[in-house]
Motif scaffolding. Structure first.
Motif, PDB file in Angstrom:
ATOM      1  N   ALA A  76      17.857  56.410  34.579  1.00 48.75           N
ATOM      2  CA  ALA A  76      18.696  55.217  34.697  1.00 48.75           C
ATOM      3  C   ALA A  76      20.139  55.596  35.031  1.00 48.75           C
ATOM      4  CB  ALA A  76      18.641  54.408  33.403  1.00 48.75           C
ATOM      5  N   TYR A  77      20.657  56.632  34.367  1.00 51.64           N
ATOM      6  CA  TYR A  77      22.036  57.043  34.652  1.00 51.64           C
ATOM      7  C   TYR A  77      22.162  57.524  36.096  1.00 51.64           C
ATOM      8  CZ  TYR A  77      26.737  58.691  33.780  1.00 51.64           C
ATOM      9  OH  TYR A  77      28.097  58.837  33.824  1.00 51.64           O
ATOM     10  N   ALA A  78      21.162  58.286  36.552  1.00 47.10           N
ATOM     11  CA  ALA A  78      21.201  58.753  37.944  1.00 47.10           C
ATOM     12  C   ALA A  78      21.208  57.577  38.913  1.00 47.10           C
ATOM     13  CB  ALA A  78      20.011  59.667  38.223  1.00 47.10           C
ATOM     14  N   ALA A  79      20.404  56.547  38.616  1.00 41.85           N
ATOM     15  CA  ALA A  79      20.348  55.379  39.497  1.00 41.85           C
ATOM     16  C   ALA A  79      21.694  54.670  39.558  1.00 41.85           C
ATOM     17  CB  ALA A  79      19.263  54.417  39.011  1.00 41.85           C
ATOM     18  N   PHE A  80      22.320  54.471  38.402  1.00 39.53           N
ATOM     19  CA  PHE A  80      23.615  53.801  38.384  1.00 39.53           C
ATOM     20  C   PHE A  80      24.688  54.645  39.074  1.00 39.53           C
ATOM     21  CE2 PHE A  80      21.844  51.699  34.453  1.00 39.53           C
ATOM     22  CZ  PHE A  80      21.662  50.477  35.067  1.00 39.53           C
ATOM     23  N   PHE A  81      24.652  55.953  38.831  1.00 40.44           N
ATOM     24  CA  PHE A  81      25.677  56.828  39.399  1.00 40.44           C
ATOM     25  C   PHE A  81      25.649  56.820  40.925  1.00 40.44           C
ATOM     26  CE2 PHE A  81      25.947  61.067  41.374  1.00 40.44           C
ATOM     27  CZ  PHE A  81      27.337  61.180  41.421  1.00 40.44           C
ATOM     28  N   VAL A  82      24.453  56.934  41.516  1.00 39.79           N
ATOM     29  CA  VAL A  82      24.402  57.040  42.977  1.00 39.79           C
ATOM     30  C   VAL A  82      24.902  55.756  43.642  1.00 39.79           C
ATOM     31  CG1 VAL A  82      22.556  58.766  42.945  1.00 39.79           C
ATOM     32  CG2 VAL A  82      21.957  56.343  43.082  1.00 39.79           C
ATOM     33  N   LEU A  83      24.634  54.619  43.039  1.00 44.26           N
ATOM     34  CA  LEU A  83      25.117  53.370  43.622  1.00 44.26           C
ATOM     35  C   LEU A  83      26.637  53.251  43.506  1.00 44.26           C
ATOM     36  CD1 LEU A  83      22.341  50.908  42.421  1.00 44.26           C
ATOM     37  CD2 LEU A  83      22.666  51.838  44.712  1.00 44.26           C
ATOM     38  N   LEU A  84      27.191  53.634  42.365  1.00 45.02           N
ATOM     39  CA  LEU A  84      28.640  53.591  42.194  1.00 45.02           C
ATOM     40  C   LEU A  84      29.332  54.614  43.093  1.00 45.02           C
ATOM     41  CD1 LEU A  84      28.696  53.233  38.318  1.00 45.02           C
ATOM     42  CD2 LEU A  84      29.591  51.551  39.932  1.00 45.02           C
ATOM     43  N   GLU A  85      28.740  55.797  43.210  1.00 43.85           N
ATOM     44  CA  GLU A  85      29.326  56.833  44.074  1.00 43.85           C
ATOM     45  C   GLU A  85      29.312  56.388  45.532  1.00 43.85           C
ATOM     46  OE1 GLU A  85      30.664  61.085  44.345  1.00 43.85           O
ATOM     47  OE2 GLU A  85      30.719  59.459  42.885  1.00 43.85           O
ATOM     48  N   LEU A  86      28.218  55.746  45.949  1.00 45.54           N
ATOM     49  CA  LEU A  86      28.150  55.240  47.312  1.00 45.54           C
ATOM     50  C   LEU A  86      29.225  54.185  47.547  1.00 45.54           C
ATOM     51  CD1 LEU A  86      26.626  55.296  50.025  1.00 45.54           C
ATOM     52  CD2 LEU A  86      25.182  53.455  49.133  1.00 45.54           C
ATOM     53  N   ALA A  87      29.457  53.322  46.565  1.00 39.64           N
ATOM     54  CA  ALA A  87      30.503  52.310  46.695  1.00 39.64           C
ATOM     55  C   ALA A  87      31.875  52.962  46.835  1.00 39.64           C
ATOM     56  CB  ALA A  87      30.476  51.378  45.491  1.00 39.64           C
ATOM     57  N   ALA A  88      32.129  54.037  46.082  1.00 38.79           N
ATOM     58  CA  ALA A  88      33.418  54.726  46.183  1.00 38.79           C
ATOM     59  C   ALA A  88      33.599  55.340  47.571  1.00 38.79           C
ATOM     60  CB  ALA A  88      33.517  55.804  45.107  1.00 38.79           C
ATOM     61  N   PHE A  89      32.569  55.980  48.092  1.00 39.62           N
ATOM     62  CA  PHE A  89      32.672  56.566  49.424  1.00 39.62           C
ATOM     63  C   PHE A  89      32.795  55.483  50.490  1.00 39.62           C
ATOM     64  CE2 PHE A  89      31.355  60.705  47.760  1.00 39.62           C
ATOM     65  CZ  PHE A  89      32.063  61.562  48.596  1.00 39.62           C
ATOM     66  N   ALA A  90      32.151  54.341  50.280  1.00 35.77           N
ATOM     67  CA  ALA A  90      32.281  53.245  51.235  1.00 35.77           C
ATOM     68  C   ALA A  90      33.727  52.804  51.356  1.00 35.77           C
ATOM     69  CB  ALA A  90      31.407  52.070  50.788  1.00 35.77           C
ATOM     70  N   ALA A  91      34.428  52.742  50.238  1.00 31.67           N
ATOM     71  CA  ALA A  91      35.835  52.357  50.273  1.00 31.67           C
ATOM     72  C   ALA A  91      36.671  53.405  50.996  1.00 31.67           C
ATOM     73  CB  ALA A  91      36.345  52.152  48.851  1.00 31.67           C
ATOM     74  N   VAL A  92      36.379  54.691  50.761  1.00 21.89           N
ATOM     75  CA  VAL A  92      37.129  55.742  51.452  1.00 21.89           C
ATOM     76  C   VAL A  92      36.908  55.650  52.960  1.00 21.89           C
ATOM     77  CG1 VAL A  92      37.417  58.237  51.709  1.00 21.89           C
ATOM     78  CG2 VAL A  92      37.070  57.273  49.445  1.00 21.89           C
ATOM     79  N   ARG A 140      45.058  46.617  52.003  1.00 25.76           N
ATOM     80  CA  ARG A 140      43.681  46.143  52.129  1.00 25.76           C
ATOM     81  C   ARG A 140      43.217  45.690  50.743  1.00 25.76           C
ATOM     82  NH1 ARG A 140      45.332  46.778  56.423  1.00 25.76           N
ATOM     83  NH2 ARG A 140      44.555  48.050  58.149  1.00 25.76           N
ATOM     84  N   PRO A 141      43.620  44.499  50.315  1.00 24.38           N
ATOM     85  CA  PRO A 141      43.374  44.081  48.927  1.00 24.38           C
ATOM     86  C   PRO A 141      41.907  44.110  48.528  1.00 24.38           C
ATOM     87  CG  PRO A 141      44.919  42.600  50.016  1.00 24.38           C
ATOM     88  CD  PRO A 141      44.371  43.480  51.078  1.00 24.38           C
ATOM     89  N   TRP A 142      41.016  43.606  49.402  1.00 34.34           N
ATOM     90  CA  TRP A 142      39.610  43.527  49.012  1.00 34.34           C
ATOM     91  C   TRP A 142      38.975  44.910  48.952  1.00 34.34           C
ATOM     92  CZ3 TRP A 142      37.961  39.380  46.784  1.00 34.34           C
ATOM     93  CH2 TRP A 142      38.533  38.144  47.093  1.00 34.34           C
ATOM     94  N   VAL A 143      39.293  45.762  49.895  1.00 33.50           N
ATOM     95  CA  VAL A 143      38.753  47.120  49.877  1.00 33.50           C
ATOM     96  C   VAL A 143      39.288  47.879  48.675  1.00 33.50           C
ATOM     97  CG1 VAL A 143      38.540  49.271  51.151  1.00 33.50           C
ATOM     98  CG2 VAL A 143      38.555  47.103  52.382  1.00 33.50           C
ATOM     99  N   GLY A 144      40.587  47.726  48.404  1.00 31.64           N
ATOM    100  CA  GLY A 144      41.168  48.390  47.241  1.00 31.64           C
ATOM    101  C   GLY A 144      40.535  47.927  45.942  1.00 31.64           C
ATOM    102  N   ALA A 145      40.262  46.622  45.857  1.00 30.52           N
ATOM    103  CA  ALA A 145      39.628  46.098  44.645  1.00 30.52           C
ATOM    104  C   ALA A 145      38.212  46.659  44.479  1.00 30.52           C
ATOM    105  CB  ALA A 145      39.587  44.576  44.702  1.00 30.52           C
ATOM    106  N   ALA A 146      37.480  46.765  45.597  1.00 33.57           N
ATOM    107  CA  ALA A 146      36.138  47.333  45.525  1.00 33.57           C
ATOM    108  C   ALA A 146      36.185  48.794  45.099  1.00 33.57           C
ATOM    109  CB  ALA A 146      35.443  47.192  46.881  1.00 33.57           C
ATOM    110  N   PHE A 147      37.155  49.542  45.646  1.00 34.80           N
ATOM    111  CA  PHE A 147      37.304  50.956  45.279  1.00 34.80           C
ATOM    112  C   PHE A 147      37.646  51.077  43.798  1.00 34.80           C
ATOM    113  CE2 PHE A 147      39.383  55.159  46.907  1.00 34.80           C
ATOM    114  CZ  PHE A 147      38.392  55.869  46.265  1.00 34.80           C
ATOM    115  N   ALA A 148      38.579  50.263  43.333  1.00 33.04           N
ATOM    116  CA  ALA A 148      38.955  50.308  41.919  1.00 33.04           C
ATOM    117  C   ALA A 148      37.770  49.937  41.024  1.00 33.04           C
ATOM    118  CB  ALA A 148      40.128  49.355  41.664  1.00 33.04           C
ATOM    119  N   LEU A 149      36.959  48.983  41.461  1.00 36.48           N
ATOM    120  CA  LEU A 149      35.784  48.600  40.687  1.00 36.48           C
ATOM    121  C   LEU A 149      34.792  49.759  40.590  1.00 36.48           C
ATOM    122  CD1 LEU A 149      34.104  46.415  39.260  1.00 36.48           C
ATOM    123  CD2 LEU A 149      33.192  45.776  41.500  1.00 36.48           C
ATOM    124  N   ALA A 150      34.578  50.456  41.711  1.00 37.03           N
ATOM    125  CA  ALA A 150      33.676  51.604  41.682  1.00 37.03           C
ATOM    126  C   ALA A 150      34.206  52.706  40.773  1.00 37.03           C
ATOM    127  CB  ALA A 150      33.476  52.146  43.099  1.00 37.03           C
TER     128      ALA A 150
END
Length: 496
Positions: free
Chosen positions: A342-358, A381-391
């Motif tokens: 479960a932790y691996a599943a959550f981590f990969v999705l959050l990590e992908l979101a962080a790289f998406a923002a970059v 880029r308010p929306w992208v920054g918010a997504a990055f901060a959320l990740a």
């Protein structure tokens, strides 16, 4: 005992869909010769693979290539979760690769074909029931990545990263194969269940030096794949030299593959009393070193790379409690396995979101740049920054990142239930330590911009495309809502 091997083509459907995607991508690139069509075929294949994995894994699952009760391919709830994750990660990386592919320095057909091949290995890996299938699937997942890392034409850093990754992976594969061969010599079996039964029924085998060497070599080889300390040095340089979408795939799909392989051999084949203390020590070293070195990073991708090293320690921590949980109820051990998945599943999705923002904040075909390049990015880029901060808050385990918070609570609860309170304390301390660089980066996104325009942000011709922003928001939404609000489903699938 029947020696006739059974074949269930329905169980193999997700693997067929993934492999078929690779073939169709080649045909589309050859016959249509349009980048958009090639990417569309790859994306449709990834969606079909995820749907096929979910359908086949529903209910009690299916198995095939069975002889005498031992099956080489078992597709249950956990395999469905892993297969769907690999397919969704492939789909996400394809979406992030738009700016890279439009830049023209990366061949589209080869890029999509290699991603589809890697996805095929990940789908098969989740269902592997013997050592041969597991190692072949892991290499099918990894081999295309050597080329993807160095596929960016004219980049010396990309070529160096590819060579580093190739050399380390070849050594890790050789060690794993040697360990598997020694396990076969000791137990006379290759199926994970048969190997585990032989070591359980004949405890004297555990005192044989050959068994100790076999277990050590298998764990060592898979630790390289996970980038666990002290076998982690290749990861930051490789991630930083690879194209950004490929680095995202490396830090998510590649790490997920190593975790799934390690989990399979620890759960079914290797004795917990032997592997538990070793994995507990590796987990402590991995999360501590990863967090401490991440504090000193000034490059964005290297910070995320060291962060992923620390996250690997959190994933391995429940496996380290297996020796203490061995004398407890079976539920404690099952909870440890489910927590790791479960932790691996959550981590990969959050990590992908962080790289998406970059990717959205950097120019097309550029590297991740430095942390100073992201100063004030959320103001521009308010929306992208918010997504990055959320990740980032999710990776740190803070609300509103519900997925990351739930993942860390799940790991700590599994450790406490398994009698490893000291390890739960180490996880908690390291989680606090990780707050320093996650929150520092999140604060930097909202800091006042420097006098000079940040590279990749405001200069003419280098504004991130609107499609990348949409992808970032979509990934962040999936992570924060779908994953965060359906934790029990992930745990149920992880435990099956």
């Amino acid at each position: 005992m029947s020696l006739v091997q059974s074949v269930d083509n329905v169980a193999l459907l997700p693997a067929y869909l993934a492999a078929g995607t690779a073939v169709l991508v080649l045909l589309a690139d050859l016959l249509v010769a349009r980048a958009a069509a090639t990417v569309a075929v790859a994306a449709a294949g990834a969606v079909a693979t995820a749907a096929g994995a979910a359908w086949v894994g529903a209910g009690d699952g299916r198995s095939t290539f069975c002889v005498g009760g031992d099956c080489s391919y078992v597709f249950g709830g956990r395999a469905a979760l892993v297969g769907a994750l690999f397919a969704l990660l492939t789909l996400g990386v394809l979406a992030l690769s738009g700016p890279l592919l439009r830049a023209g320095r990366t061949p589209v057909g080869e890029y999509c074909f290699l991603l589809a091949c890697s996805m095929t290995g990940g789908v098969v890996l989740g269902a592997a029931g013997d050592l041969i299938t597991l190692i072949v699937a892991l290499e099918t997942l990894t081999l295309p990545l050597y080329v993807l890392v160095g596929l960016r034409r004219g980049s010396l850093a990309s070529a160096e990263a590819a060579v580093t990754f190739f050399v380390v992976s070849v050594v890790a594969t050789a060690l794993t194969l040697l360990g598997a061969a020694l396990l076969y010599a000791v137990t006379g079996g290759l199926h994970l269940g048969r190997v585990g039964a032989a070591l359980t029924e004949r405890p004297a085998l555990l005192d044989v030096p050959l068994t100790t060497a076999a277990v050590a070599l298998v764990l060592l080889g898979l630790a390289f794949k996970v980038a666990a300390v002290p076998f982690h040095a290749w990861a930051p340089a490789t991630y930083d030299g690879a194209p950004l979408p490929v680095a995202a795939y490396l830090s998510t799909a590649s790490k997920l593959g190593g975790v799934v392989a390690l989990l399979a051999v620890v759960e079914h084949a290797l004795p917990p009393a032997t592997t538990g203390p070793v994995l507990a020590l590796v987990a402590v070293l991995t999360m501590t070193v990863g967090n401490l070195v991440a504090l000193r990073q000034r490059r964005t991708v290297r910070l995320l790379a060291w962060s992923s090293v620390a996250q690997a320690g959190y994933i391995l921590a429940p496996l380290g409690a297996l020796a203490m949980a061995a004398g407890r109820a079976g539920d404690a051990r099952a909870a440890a396995y489910a927590a790791a998945v479960a932790y691996a599943a959550f981590f990969v999705l959050l990590e992908l979101a962080a790289f998406a923002a970059v990717v959205a904040l950097r120019p097309a075909d550029a590297d991740g740049g430095t942390l100073d390049d992201l100063r004030g990015a959320a103001r521009r880029r308010p929306w992208v920054g918010a997504a990055f901060a959320l990740a980032l808050t999710g990776l740190a385990g803070l609300p509103p990142g519900l997925a990351g918070l739930f993942a860390k609570v799940t790991v700590v609860r599994a450790l406490l239930d398994g009698g490893a309170g000291w390890l739960a304390l180490v996880v908690a301390v390291n989680a606090v330590l990780g707050l320093a660089y996650y929150l520092r980066l999140a604060a930097l996104l909202y800091a006042p911009a420097a006098d000079a325009p940040a590279p990749g942000g405001d200069r003419a011709g280098q504004r991130p495309p609107a499609r990348a922003v949409a992808v970032t928001l979509a990934v962040a939404t999936v992570v924060a809502v779908a994953v965060g609000l359906a934790p029990q489903l992930v745990l149920d699938l992880a435990g099956r």
